[in-house]
Design a protein around this motif. Structure first.
Motif, mmCIF file in Angstrom:
data_model
loop_
_atom_site.group_PDB
_atom_site.id
_atom_site.type_symbol
_atom_site.label_atom_id
_atom_site.label_comp_id
_atom_site.label_asym_id
_atom_site.label_seq_id
_atom_site.Cartn_x
_atom_site.Cartn_y
_atom_site.Cartn_z
ATOM 1 N N VAL A 118 7.473 -10.582 -9.810
ATOM 2 C CA VAL A 118 8.555 -11.433 -10.311
ATOM 3 C C VAL A 118 9.321 -10.714 -11.416
ATOM 4 N N GLY A 119 8.598 -10.007 -12.305
ATOM 5 C CA GLY A 119 9.270 -9.256 -13.365
ATOM 6 C C GLY A 119 10.166 -8.162 -12.804
ATOM 7 N N LEU B 273 2.980 -11.668 -11.221
ATOM 8 C CA LEU B 273 3.776 -11.494 -12.434
ATOM 9 C C LEU B 273 4.569 -10.189 -12.406
ATOM 10 N N LEU C 150 -2.693 -13.044 -9.506
ATOM 11 C CA LEU C 150 -1.820 -13.479 -10.601
ATOM 12 C C LEU C 150 -1.094 -12.300 -11.230
ATOM 13 N N VAL C 151 -1.814 -11.211 -11.476
ATOM 14 C CA VAL C 151 -1.179 -10.029 -12.081
ATOM 15 C C VAL C 151 -0.113 -9.465 -11.154
#
Length: 199
Positions: free
Chosen positions: A44-45, A41, A37-38
């Motif tokens: 995507v960022g 993120l 998950l990290v």
């Protein structure tokens, strides 16, 4: 069925966060899922941030031109210039016979003061004779020398340069028991002795 009491909600939350701690396999699975998950993120960022920074490029602008909103339109990116090569910082050697006469004279006078240690002379008196011809740094080193331990008592020949550079000269001075190899350097206060060895 919905949980209606605060105690029931607390028990449900506790069951959720205690689930990974009930076995090593569950804990490893939870760490892998959290890491994924990290990573997702962050990825995507980065894609979103990178896409917005490239919006200033003109269409088909692969020649390094960018849109200048406060100027007259398109401004070209400056081309980096090539600096000239820097020569190696090596001291320039001189033939020994071109050594400055002042350096040789300082070496000769310093050697005469070095061998001047009559019986009863104090280290302070001996250093006072060397002080005008010695760098401050080397004078501190000579402060630990006992003049009674110096085996020579007189200079027996001229100062002869063995190596020379524009700002330093190595000189040999013979005495009655040994030859001194003295390094004389050009300082703001003139030529001074900064080191000596027994040749």
């Amino acid at each position: 069925m919905p949980i209606r009491s605060p105690r029931g909600r607390a028990a449900a939350y506790r069951a959720v966060w205690q689930w990974p701690l009930r076995s090593p396999a569950r804990l490893a699975f939870s760490v892998v899922v959290l890491g994924a998950l990290v990573f997702g993120l962050v990825y995507v960022g980065g894609q979103v941030g990178g896409g917005s920074s490239s919006g200033g490029l003109l269409a088909g602008g692969s020649d390094g031109q960018r849109w200048d909103p406060g100027g007259s339109g398109v401004s070209a990116t400056p081309t980096p210039t090539m600096l000239p090569p820097v020569p190696a910082l090596t001291p320039q050697a001189l033939p020994p016979d071109r050594a400055p006469r002042q350096a040789l004279e300082v070496a000769r006078v310093w050697a005469s003061a070095w061998v001047n240690h009559p019986e009863g002379i104090t280290p302070e008196q001996w250093l006072a004779g060397l002080r005008p011809y010695t760098t401050d740094e080397f004078l501190g080193v000579l402060g630990g020398v006992d003049p009674a331990n110096i085996p020579a008592s007189r200079v027996t020949g001229p100062a002869t340069p063995t190596r020379a550079a524009p700002k330093s000269v190595e000189v040999e001075v013979p005495t009655d028991t040994l030859r001194l190899r003295i390094l004389v350097v050009d300082t703001d206060a003139g030529w001074k002795v900064s080191r000596y060895d027994r040749a």
